[in-house]
Enzyme design. Sequence first.
Site: not given
Ligand code: URA
Length: 238
Positions: A102
């Site tokens: 993310d």
């Molecule tokens: N899980 C999440 O919620 N975000 C990420 O970036 C990776 C795994």
Amino acid sequence: MERLQKVIAMYGDYSRRKAEELIVKGKVLVNGKVVSELGTKVKSSDVIVVNGDVLDKNINFEYYLLNKPREVVTTTKDEHGRKTVIDLIDTQMRIYPVGRLDYDTTGLLLLTNDGVLANKLMHPSSKIDKVYIAKVKGKVLASDVKKLRQGVIIDGRKTSRCIVKIKKYNKKSNTTIVKLTIHEGRNHQVKKMFMALGYEVIKLKREKYANLDLRGLKVGEYRRLTYKEVTTLYSLVK
Ligand code: URA
């Protein structure tokens, strides 16, 4: 001899599925003839043309391990003009990220132009271990840790069993640091797993991916994978 769609995915900038689609649509020539049959075998001396471009089979593969900072998107281009993970890597090759982190997640991200390895690593059947450190608002209960380990429902489907350990509870900030080892790679998986139990993840970092960790890399830094690391990754997805 290799299957045509595999060769196109390996050397072209296409996923295996897109390669299959192009073959079926008659967009692929082998030695000047349209080949629309999936599974056709080709040899290394065959000249393959995809969508009008000759497939360059002399391309060198590059593999990078990046310690992704916050506020960088895990795509090759961003329509809002935000910085992407590709902007952080100095290469002439068209590399792309293996999976996603993310915008606000930091940590280990692989990037490569090796479409075959990337697709295999991202495939759910590969079951690659990913280790995350999550900072969660509030005190995470032992009973909830058990639920996370056994699987919780996100997007209508239960998550696979995973390893979950509480590292620390900070009374002053009322936050819990939790380490999770999961092998699925669903969208926003860690945040959604906690959300399913009413918790909010306020910081997330990926510490490990398969045989790789972040040792020696500060946030924003990257390095090339060694030959041995690449062969180990291949052995894990065989
Ligand atoms: N899980 C999440 O919620 N975000 C990420 O970036 C990776 C795994």
